[in-house]
Design a protein around this motif. Structure first.
Motif, short mmCIF file in Angstrom:
data_model
loop_
_atom_site.label_atom_id
_atom_site.label_comp_id
_atom_site.label_asym_id
_atom_site.label_seq_id
_atom_site.Cartn_x
_atom_site.Cartn_y
_atom_site.Cartn_z
N VAL A 79 23.37 -28.22 46.77
CA VAL A 79 23.10 -26.86 46.26
C VAL A 79 23.04 -26.87 44.75
O VAL A 79 22.15 -26.27 44.13
CB VAL A 79 24.17 -25.87 46.77
CG1 VAL A 79 24.00 -24.53 46.12
CG2 VAL A 79 24.09 -25.75 48.26
N ILE A 80 24.00 -27.58 44.13
CA ILE A 80 24.00 -27.62 42.67
C ILE A 80 22.71 -28.26 42.16
O ILE A 80 22.09 -27.76 41.21
CB ILE A 80 25.23 -28.39 42.16
CG1 ILE A 80 26.49 -27.59 42.46
CG2 ILE A 80 25.14 -28.64 40.66
CD1 ILE A 80 27.76 -28.30 42.12
N LEU A 81 22.28 -29.33 42.84
CA LEU A 81 21.04 -30.00 42.42
C LEU A 81 19.85 -29.07 42.54
O LEU A 81 19.02 -28.97 41.62
CB LEU A 81 20.81 -31.25 43.26
CG LEU A 81 21.54 -32.51 42.80
CD1 LEU A 81 21.19 -33.67 43.71
CD2 LEU A 81 21.15 -32.83 41.37
N VAL A 82 19.77 -28.38 43.68
CA VAL A 82 18.64 -27.47 43.89
C VAL A 82 18.58 -26.43 42.77
O VAL A 82 17.53 -26.20 42.16
CB VAL A 82 18.75 -26.76 45.26
CG1 VAL A 82 17.81 -25.59 45.34
CG2 VAL A 82 18.47 -27.73 46.36
N LEU A 83 19.76 -25.85 42.48
CA LEU A 83 19.74 -24.78 41.48
C LEU A 83 19.50 -25.31 40.07
O LEU A 83 18.86 -24.66 39.25
CB LEU A 83 21.05 -23.98 41.55
CG LEU A 83 21.09 -23.07 42.77
CD1 LEU A 83 22.43 -22.43 42.92
CD2 LEU A 83 20.01 -22.01 42.66
N THR A 84 20.02 -26.52 39.79
CA THR A 84 19.76 -27.09 38.47
C THR A 84 18.28 -27.38 38.31
O THR A 84 17.69 -27.09 37.26
CB THR A 84 20.57 -28.39 38.29
OG1 THR A 84 21.83 -28.22 38.87
CG2 THR A 84 20.71 -28.73 36.84
N LEU A 85 17.71 -27.97 39.38
CA LEU A 85 16.26 -28.24 39.33
C LEU A 85 15.49 -26.95 39.09
O LEU A 85 14.56 -26.89 38.28
CB LEU A 85 15.84 -28.89 40.64
CG LEU A 85 14.34 -29.09 40.84
CD1 LEU A 85 13.84 -30.14 39.87
CD2 LEU A 85 14.02 -29.48 42.26
N ASN A 86 15.93 -25.91 39.80
CA ASN A 86 15.24 -24.64 39.67
C ASN A 86 15.37 -24.07 38.26
O ASN A 86 14.40 -23.59 37.67
CB ASN A 86 15.81 -23.65 40.69
CG ASN A 86 14.79 -22.65 41.11
OD1 ASN A 86 13.66 -23.03 41.36
ND2 ASN A 86 15.16 -21.40 41.15
N ALA A 87 16.59 -24.18 37.72
CA ALA A 87 16.81 -23.70 36.35
C ALA A 87 15.93 -24.49 35.38
O ALA A 87 15.35 -23.92 34.44
CB ALA A 87 18.28 -23.84 35.97
N PHE A 88 15.82 -25.79 35.64
CA PHE A 88 14.98 -26.63 34.78
C PHE A 88 13.52 -26.15 34.84
O PHE A 88 12.86 -25.99 33.81
CB PHE A 88 15.09 -28.08 35.26
CG PHE A 88 14.29 -29.05 34.48
CD1 PHE A 88 14.60 -29.31 33.16
CD2 PHE A 88 13.21 -29.69 35.06
CE1 PHE A 88 13.86 -30.21 32.43
CE2 PHE A 88 12.46 -30.59 34.34
CZ PHE A 88 12.78 -30.85 33.02
N LEU A 89 13.05 -25.85 36.07
CA LEU A 89 11.68 -25.36 36.21
C LEU A 89 11.51 -24.03 35.48
O LEU A 89 10.49 -23.80 34.83
CB LEU A 89 11.33 -25.18 37.69
CG LEU A 89 11.05 -26.44 38.47
CD1 LEU A 89 10.70 -26.11 39.90
CD2 LEU A 89 9.91 -27.21 37.84
N VAL A 90 12.54 -23.17 35.59
CA VAL A 90 12.45 -21.88 34.90
C VAL A 90 12.31 -22.10 33.40
O VAL A 90 11.51 -21.45 32.73
CB VAL A 90 13.68 -21.00 35.23
CG1 VAL A 90 13.75 -19.81 34.31
CG2 VAL A 90 13.62 -20.53 36.66
N PHE A 91 13.09 -23.06 32.87
CA PHE A 91 13.01 -23.31 31.43
C PHE A 91 11.64 -23.85 31.04
O PHE A 91 11.08 -23.46 30.02
CB PHE A 91 14.13 -24.27 31.00
CG PHE A 91 15.43 -23.58 30.80
CD1 PHE A 91 15.59 -22.64 29.79
CD2 PHE A 91 16.50 -23.82 31.63
CE1 PHE A 91 16.78 -21.98 29.60
CE2 PHE A 91 17.70 -23.16 31.47
CZ PHE A 91 17.84 -22.24 30.45
N LEU A 92 11.09 -24.76 31.88
CA LEU A 92 9.74 -25.26 31.60
C LEU A 92 8.74 -24.11 31.58
O LEU A 92 7.91 -23.99 30.66
CB LEU A 92 9.33 -26.28 32.67
CG LEU A 92 9.93 -27.67 32.58
CD1 LEU A 92 9.33 -28.55 33.65
CD2 LEU A 92 9.68 -28.26 31.21
N LEU A 93 8.86 -23.27 32.61
CA LEU A 93 7.96 -22.13 32.72
C LEU A 93 8.12 -21.22 31.50
O LEU A 93 7.13 -20.73 30.93
CB LEU A 93 8.30 -21.37 34.00
CG LEU A 93 7.36 -20.26 34.44
CD1 LEU A 93 6.00 -20.85 34.67
CD2 LEU A 93 7.87 -19.63 35.71
#
Lengths: 159, 114, 518, 347
Positions: free
Chosen positions: C37-51
């Motif tokens: 879960v932590i990985l999924v959300l970190t990845l997602n946060a990373f994508l949000v920052f890229l976006l």
């Protein structure tokens, strides 16, 4: 919930396959006729709920483990999202209908007009209907099951 | 006038629902109130898509005559699905409340201070 | 930096997929599930920052679901991401990631954690969907996903009567609110045959039905955002939910706040400024209404916080007051749209959104840490914890100074912007704002005294500092608070200013979808 | 910004801070001595010598630092330093004499409003953490006092800023702007003049509470709660609070000077000095010290000799009702100033 009388149980056993098949039919023909994953799933789940009412929650829970049901529910959800993501991989966009026109699975382009429907159409829609149907059947059934079980155990607590 | 009846029904349903929500003290009746509002809104949505003497929008192209507008129907379906989830959640919460408080009366379910 | 368009879809799809995968992973191993879960959300946060870096450099991005282009905007589901959306998405991703790291130790002793994490991921998908979508009906769907998931999470501790009661209150309020939103959407759809925000905004007429829709939308979304007088559910839910959930609820509430902004600035942005009632433009009227509500929120939040004896309810009332500050900034911005100080007020209000999320979130995490260590949230029974819980005390000090707007923390930066703009609208507003901010400080000093200071209580003699994962997550937020406080200009120029411009510039939002603009 | 320029700025900041800190500490203690001497003379005593505060500090620094058993040591020892640092950092934002402030970024006045709370907050937290009932009572009183006097203070600051906005200044919260446009020259009529006089009076009454001086010193009241907040403090920590108090006196007096009397002698054509020369700076500093002395004389010494200590509820009442209404009247006068002048056709 306790067991009901034998008459009820027998009738429920007889009616169950019909209701179930009708539900599955609605799911399978979701892209052709009114209905779809949710509606068919609800019908099928109501068939399951009928069994639950007739045989009681204790009996049902002995037969079916709630944990296993939630796995199926997750599988339904995963299927739906995975197909949407496959649209991104094979097609152009998220949720893209990449199967339509491919002559592969459900890939035929339907003939126009009000002729007889062809089930081999719709692209990813039937697949998504299956996923949603699975999720809805299991999900609704779990809700009813857990509620019934909780009500029973509560009554016992009171005693 | 006859075509306005669904809209009147919508208003009646929503007002009834609000009435139940605000004035009824039984938790189950409050849930029913929410259901009534939801039915009213759904009826409103589906009425918007109605066309006189239209056929179901399930053909690839119409065999003649007009088709009912499919988008409101899709919206209504989605809203119904969501409604099922909400009602299920509410009823399970009502069960839990009954278990903890032994009552369904809103006035007695007040362990949280103002 | 350029990212492919489908990142927008992935930002919502990844948490959804993760949500359905979590129960399966959870069957293998609990630790593995937490890491997953932590990985999924970190990845997602990373994508949000890229976006975010893409949107902030290149402007608004759109993404059409299931098709290559926006050929039929009427029937397409559309995501439209501007600086404001991405600003809210950043808040949500940060808070959710932190909350999940925090949950590792905080929720360790609970059962049913598969469902807990599934619901958190669903809630994330809902919040991100709400802020990224460009379609009214889609907004409604994500709103409902958010409410259902957050209600289930509020009532997660079903063994407590209070949690379930708060959950029921919340679901009644949010179900009603969501149905109002749906009804308003139906009203708009019935008139203009469109669901797309940009499209609706370009054709909206401000007819009688539009007025009803506007009122319904604002009432429902403001109710979900928890502004006075529709705030009653907020302290209950914030106070009764597990602390890791309270912090996510903060960002869920802010997503509704985003809805209010979107409706006023974008959906009705085109008409409100051009139509006058009683000789005053409608948006000025709405702005004054918001300012009035904001002042009442600040006052009620602060004064109710003064008399609370429960730690988390007290913080929740503080959050109501903080909401008031946001609305004060935004309201002043609407009233004085076009002037320099109006812009400053808007900046301040928007900057305060992220600051409030961080500060109040940190305080909730501290309250949770205290609950974890002592199993107690009543301030009357706590005391002397600063001896045993040094780090938690430091984080609490940072949190309460930030909430009270003390320099050099982030709360000061945004409140300063609000003060130095609102006094030009009316000096009394700024005086009330400053005074309440100081009262809030007094409230939290009281909490500080009763929870952390005072003699050592015998029953808390063996209290230990909370586990590392909780300290780590509190530390992340505290660091962000300090950084924001030390370099406010950087944040304002790069994040807040574009968001404020995006809110004002509705015509650009429209022209992305409607060829030729308005 | 290139590295050289940056390092120069940082160096200037550091040296400036040290100089200002020394200035604040030395003159804070000096004014303290003067204040005690004058107060003693007013009461018909001889009083301590003017250098007594310096001796006190030297002695306190050599004494042992006792931490009570009930205290929370890390907070207990940390807050005196924090209070001193916060107070000195206010001096960085204040223009002193002819020198412009070392730092300025637009929101100075509100920043100072908040920074002024830090020493009080430090004392409150220190009092709470020392674990003595006297200290806790003192801390609660200090908290109440702090909230009480913030209300008129906020009104004063906002009124000044509002007036400056009305005359078209930008960056109205920056002290350099306020010092550059003295408020007395901006009033359009007698009403505004009265308004500002009211605000000045209010600020003079707020000052003793801000400094915990006699009519408003119930947090420390030696006679009832034995020094209150500071009862457990000793040695180096007490010395730091002592220094904080001295510096804060200078700070408050400087704020009044900056807000209401920002005039410099060197600007007078009479003296014929060119701006920026050393003589001009020296004269300005001396004049500034004189102004600060006068302000301290009126707002600290005179009030504390003339009035007896108030009870805590009287303090809160004084600030929340009469003084708040008083400053609101001032605000209203300032707001109506131009309007009434227009009405009478005088402008």
């Amino acid at each position: 919930m306790t067991k009901m009388s034998k008459i009820v149980r027998t009738i429920a056993s007889i009616a169950f396959p019909f209701a179930m098949i009708y539900g599955l039919y609605v799911i399978a023909h979701g892209h052709l006729t009114p209905g779809g994953g949710f509606q068919g799933g609800a019908i099928a789940a109501s068939a399951c709920a009928m069994i639950l009412v007739a045989f009681g929650s204790k009996w049902t829970l002995d037969k079916i483990k709630e944990k296993r049901l939630s796995v199926f529910e997750s599988l339904g959800g995963i299927g739906f999202i995975a197909i949407a993501l496959l649209g991104l991989v094979f097609g152009a966009a998220f949720f893209n209908n990449f199967l339509t026109g491919s002559n592969f699975l459900f890939g035929t382009i339907p003939a126009t007009g009000s002729g007889l429907a062809d089930i081999n159409t719709g692209g990813v829609l039937p697949l998504m209907n299956f996923a949603v149907g699975l999720k809805v059947i299991v999900g609704l059934f779990v809700i009813v099951l857990v509620m019934a079980y909780a009500a029973t155990s509560f009554k016992e607590d009171k005693k | 006038m006859i075509f306005n009846i669904p809209y009147i029904a919508v208003a009646v349903l929503i007002l009834l629902g609000l009435y139940a929500l605000i004035f009824k003290r039984n938790l189950i009746k409050m849930v029913i109130g929410i259901t009534l509002i939801e039915s009213g809104v759904n009826l409103f949505l589906i009425t918007l898509g109605y066309r006189k003497e239209s056929i179901a929008p399930i053909y690839t192209s119409s065999p003649g005559g007009v088709m009912a507008f499919p988008v409101p129907q899709a919206l209504t379906l989605t809203s119904i699905v969501i409604g099922v989830a909400v009602i299920a959640l509410m009823l399970s919460l009502v069960m839990h409340i009954y278990r903890h408080y032994g009552t369904l009366d809103v006035r007695k379910v007040r362990r949280l201070k103002e | 930096m350029n990212v492919p368009d489908y990142t927008i879809a992935l930002v919502v799809a990844i948490p959804l997929l993760g949500a359905f995968l979590t129960p399966l992973v959870g069957r293998i191993n609990d630790k593995l599930r937490n890491i997953f879960v932590i990985l999924v959300l970190t990845l997602n946060a990373f994508l949000v920052f890229l976006l975010a870096s893409d949107v902030l450099t290149t402007g608004i991005k759109t993404y059409v679901f299931g098709a290559q282009d926006i050929s039929y905007p009427i029937v397409r589901i559309l995501f439209e991401v501007d600086a404001m959306s991405i600003f809210m998405a950043i808040i949500s991703s940060i808070l959710v990631t932190v909350a999940v790291i925090y949950s590792w130790s905080f929720m360790k002793e609970n059962t049913g954690l598969d469902k807990y994490y599934t619901l958190i991921l669903l809630l994330t998908a809902g919040m991100l969907g709400m802020v990224l979508t460009g379609d009214m009906f889609n907004f409604f769907v994500f709103l409902e996903i958010t409410s259902i998931a957050s209600c289930a999470l509020i009532a997660f501790w079903t063994h407590k009567g209070e949690s379930v009661e708060a959950g029921f209150k919340y679901i009644v309020i949010s179900a009603m609110g969501a149905l109002f939103v749906l009804f308003a959407i139906a009203l708009l759809y019935g008139q203009y045959n469109a669901l797309n925000i940009a499209l609706l905004s370009s054709v909206i007429q401000y007819t009688f039905l539009d007025k009803i829709a506007l009122v319904l939308l604002i009432v429902a979304l403001a109710m979900k955002a928890g502004i006075v007088p529709m705030h009653m559910w907020l302290p209950d839910s914030y106070g009764s939910a597990p602390s890791s959930i309270s912090i996510i609820l903060v960002s869920a509430t802010l997503a509704s706040l985003y809805g209010v902004f979107r409706v006023i600035f974008t959906l009705y942005g085109n008409v409100l400024s051009k139509i006058a009632n009683f000789g005053i433009p409608v948006n000025v009227l709405i702005g004054w209404l918001i300012v009035a509500l904001a002042v009442i929120s600040i006052l009620i939040g602060v004064f109710m916080a003064l008399i609370q004896s429960d730690f988390k309810r007290l913080i929740a009332y503080g959050a109501v007051a903080e909401l008031g500050y946001m609305f004060l900034g935004i309201g002043t911005g609407i009233v004085a749209l076009g002037t320099a100080y109006g812009k400053t007020a808007l900046d301040g209000g928007i900057f305060h959104v992220i600051n409030d999320a961080l500060d109040v979130g940190l305080l909730f995490l501290v309250a949770g840490a205290i609950y974890y260590a002592t199993k107690e949230t009543s301030l009357d029974k706590l005391g002397g914890l600063a001896r045993n819980m040094k780090y938690t005390t430091v984080f609490f000090i940072i949190g309460f100074l930030a909430v009270a707007g003390m320099p050099p923390l982030n709360g000061f930066a945004s409140k300063l912007l609000i003060y130095e703009s609102t006094f030009q609208l009316n000096p009394i507003l700024a005086i009330v704002a400053i005074l309440c901010s100081i009262l809030l400080l007094a409230v939290f000093v009281k909490v500080f005294y009763s929870a952390f200071m005072g003699p050592q209580l015998p029953k808390f003699k063996d209290v230990k500092e909370v586990p590392k994962s909780m300290l780590f997550s509190m530390g992340i937020i505290a660091c962000i608070i300090v950084i924001f406080g030390l370099f406010p200009e950087f944040i304002i120029n790069n994040l807040v200013e574009p968001a404020a411009n995006a809110l004002i510039g509705y015509s650009e939002y429209i022209s992305q979808v409607v060829v030729g603009g308005i | 910004m290139d590295i050289l320029g940056l390092s120069e700025t940082v160096l200037r900041l550091i040296i400036g801070t040290i100089v200002v800190a020394l200035f604040g500490i030395i003159f804070g203690l000096l004014y303290k001595g003067v204040d005690r001497k004058i107060a003693a003379h007013m009461q018909g005593r001889i009083g301590p010598p003017i250098r007594q505060p310096f001796r006190d500090i030297r002695k306190l620094f050599t004494k042992e630092n006792v931490v009570p058993e009930n205290a929370i040591p890390w907070i207990f020892n940390l807050v005196p330093l924090l209070g001193l640092v916060a107070t000195i950092s206010i001096l960085i934002y204040l223009p002193i004499g002819g020198f412009s402030p070392i730092m300025s970024w637009g929101g100075d006045l509100i920043l100072i409003l908040y920074l002024l709370m830090f020493p009080s907050l430090a004392m409150i937290i220190g009092g709470f953490s020392s674990g003595s009932p006297y200290a806790i009572v003192g801390a609660q009183r200090e908290m109440a006092t702090m909230i009480a006097y913030e209300f008129p203070l906020a009104i004063i600051i906002i009124s000044l800023a509002w007036k400056l906005t009305q005359v078209g200044s930008v960056n109205v919260f920056a002290l350099s702007t306020i010092a550059g446009t003295p408020i007395w020259s901006n009033v359009t009529g007698p009403l505004g003049f009265i308004g500002f006089a009211i605000l000045l009076l209010a600020l003079v009454i707020v000052t003793p509470a801000e400094l915990s001086k006699i009519p408003f010193d119930s947090p420390e009241a030696e006679t009832e709660i034995a020094g209150g907040l500071l009862v457990e403090y000793s040695g180096r920590n007490l010395a730091m609070f002592y220094l904080t108090d001295g510096v804060k006196t200078v700070v408050m007096a400087s704020i009044i000077v900056v807000l209401f009397f920002p005039y410099n002698l060197s600007a007078l054509p009479l003296l014929g000095l060119e701006g920026g020369s050393y003589v001009a700076y020296a004269i300005d500093i001396l004049f500034y010290l004189l102004k600060v002395f006068l302000v301290i004389l009126f707002s600290v010494t005179l009030i504390r000799v003339a009035i007896a200590r108030l009870k805590i509820d009287q303090i809160v009442y004084t600030y929340w009702v009469p003084l708040t209404l008083f400053s609101l009247v001032g605000l209203i006068f300032i707001m109506w100033d131009g309007w009434i002048m227009n009405l009478l056709g005088l402008v």
